[in-house]
Design a protein around this motif. Sequence first.
Motif, PDB file in Angstrom:
ATOM      1  N   ARG A 289      -7.398   7.400   3.476  1.00 13.34           N
ATOM      2  CA  ARG A 289      -5.939   7.470   3.564  1.00 13.34           C
ATOM      3  C   ARG A 289      -5.411   8.889   3.369  1.00 13.34           C
ATOM      4  NH1 ARG A 289      -3.088   2.743   3.196  1.00 13.34           N
ATOM      5  NH2 ARG A 289      -4.337   0.854   3.052  1.00 13.34           N
ATOM      6  N   TYR A 290      -6.106   9.651   2.549  1.00 15.93           N
ATOM      7  CA  TYR A 290      -5.656  11.008   2.231  1.00 15.93           C
ATOM      8  C   TYR A 290      -6.761  12.015   2.542  1.00 15.93           C
ATOM      9  CZ  TYR A 290      -2.355   8.135  -0.355  1.00 15.93           C
ATOM     10  OH  TYR A 290      -1.432   7.184  -0.701  1.00 15.93           O
TER      11      TYR A 290
ATOM     12  N   LEU B  75      -9.224   5.410  -0.434  1.00 14.69           N
ATOM     13  CA  LEU B  75      -8.320   6.493  -0.809  1.00 14.69           C
ATOM     14  C   LEU B  75      -8.665   7.775  -0.059  1.00 14.69           C
ATOM     15  CD1 LEU B  75      -8.094   5.803  -4.645  1.00 14.69           C
ATOM     16  CD2 LEU B  75      -6.208   5.665  -2.999  1.00 14.69           C
TER      17      LEU B  75
ATOM     18  N   ALA C  49      -6.854   6.932  -8.828  1.00 18.58           N
ATOM     19  CA  ALA C  49      -5.941   5.791  -8.864  1.00 18.58           C
ATOM     20  C   ALA C  49      -5.722   5.437 -10.329  1.00 18.58           C
ATOM     21  CB  ALA C  49      -6.513   4.595  -8.103  1.00 18.58           C
TER      22      ALA C  49
ATOM     23  N   SER D 207      -3.683   2.548   7.675  1.00 18.77           N
ATOM     24  CA  SER D 207      -4.946   2.803   6.979  1.00 18.77           C
ATOM     25  C   SER D 207      -6.061   3.034   7.984  1.00 18.77           C
ATOM     26  CB  SER D 207      -5.303   1.622   6.067  1.00 18.77           C
ATOM     27  OG  SER D 207      -5.366   0.425   6.807  1.00 18.77           O
TER      28      SER D 207
ATOM     29  N   ARG E  98       0.831  -1.194   0.000  1.00 18.99           N
ATOM     30  CA  ARG E  98       0.000   0.000   0.000  1.00 18.99           C
ATOM     31  C   ARG E  98       0.874   1.257   0.000  1.00 18.99           C
ATOM     32  NH1 ARG E  98      -3.507  -3.039  -1.154  1.00 18.99           N
ATOM     33  NH2 ARG E  98      -5.449  -3.437  -0.057  1.00 18.99           N
TER      34      ARG E  98
ATOM     35  N   GLN F  42      -1.416   1.934  -9.994  1.00 22.04           N
ATOM     36  CA  GLN F  42      -1.825   2.015  -8.592  1.00 22.04           C
ATOM     37  C   GLN F  42      -2.993   1.086  -8.304  1.00 22.04           C
ATOM     38  OE1 GLN F  42      -2.642   6.206  -8.559  1.00 22.04           O
ATOM     39  NE2 GLN F  42      -0.719   6.720  -7.551  1.00 22.04           N
ATOM     40  N   ARG F  43      -3.995   1.108  -9.154  1.00 22.70           N
ATOM     41  CA  ARG F  43      -5.181   0.268  -8.915  1.00 22.70           C
ATOM     42  C   ARG F  43      -4.795  -1.207  -8.837  1.00 22.70           C
ATOM     43  NH1 ARG F  43      -7.346   3.073 -13.170  1.00 22.70           N
ATOM     44  NH2 ARG F  43      -7.407   1.158 -14.404  1.00 22.70           N
TER      45      ARG F  43
ATOM     46  N   VAL G 272      -9.998  12.178  -5.253  1.00 20.15           N
ATOM     47  CA  VAL G 272      -8.929  11.185  -5.212  1.00 20.15           C
ATOM     48  C   VAL G 272      -8.917  10.439  -6.542  1.00 20.15           C
ATOM     49  CG1 VAL G 272      -8.995  10.884  -2.708  1.00 20.15           C
ATOM     50  CG2 VAL G 272     -10.477   9.483  -4.154  1.00 20.15           C
TER      51      VAL G 272
ATOM     52  N   TRP H  94      -2.046  -1.732  -5.695  1.00 17.33           N
ATOM     53  CA  TRP H  94      -2.545  -1.486  -4.347  1.00 17.33           C
ATOM     54  C   TRP H  94      -3.822  -2.249  -4.050  1.00 17.33           C
ATOM     55  CZ3 TRP H  94      -2.163   4.575  -4.654  1.00 17.33           C
ATOM     56  CH2 TRP H  94      -0.808   4.947  -4.741  1.00 17.33           C
TER      57      TRP H  94
END
Length: 271
Positions: A178-179, A175, A189, A143, A134, A193-194, A187, A197
């Motif tokens: 996390r952010y 997401l 991805a 997370s 991650r 990334q998709r 957000v 992660w």
Amino acid sequence: MASPAAALAPLKGWALQLYLIALFEAQARRPPGFAVDNKRPLLRRNEQLAAWVDLLPAITGTAQRSAGMRRQLVRALTLLRRENLVGLGNPGFKGRYDYFRLMVEAGVPGQRPSAGYTIPQDGEISGIDPAWVRPPGPVSGRSAVVTVPAAFFVNGWVHALSAAEITTYLMLCDLEARYPAVADKGVYANDPQRQRWYGIHRDVYATHRQLAAYGLVERLDAPARRSDGTIRKRPGQQPLQPYWFRTRPDGFEQASFPRVTRCLDLPKADH
């Protein structure tokens, strides 16, 4: 190591929906911080307690409805066991599927039978994620708990959405968790990334179109994209940014079936 939801997203059946319904059922009965048990039978045995078959969003065309529904439940539980999301009785035991046990959502391979599901508490964070699994999260690689509104269940969205649509929505929720500092701005991805992660491939991710049509996410369209997501190419154009999204939890306040039916744009006779 991707989310176990990614392995369930492209499959037929109701494994992911059953697991989420089981989590909701557990959280409705027990307070945060407590372990859960399962005393609900697969099939109804009396009028006092609904069975899992009453909560599963499935139908069967078999003459014996209970037998057909039980087969769907067994198949769903078998898939969940494969992803280490539920615990079952010993192989060969006649009632091994009865009173299945919820396991930790991470689906960790080889986890102890005692690693059962515990109701998360507000502000709870998981252990530190390995860097190859991650990205850095909001708290040193940890997370946060992903929140899904109760209306997702109460208004039938867990029944109306496909596993692929649910998985894509949960990815966006994760997401945002996390952010949190950028969640309001959206957000995203991209492909690497998709897949790295979350294990989510393009065909599953493409369901963001349905989610946006249902009013469950807001897609922040890029100027260089057409409405269907294709790209308007120009000479010397810079690499195009992926779509950015904001989830819309209030979208679950709609009744699911009428909304989905309208978006499918079926002929009136087929509604």
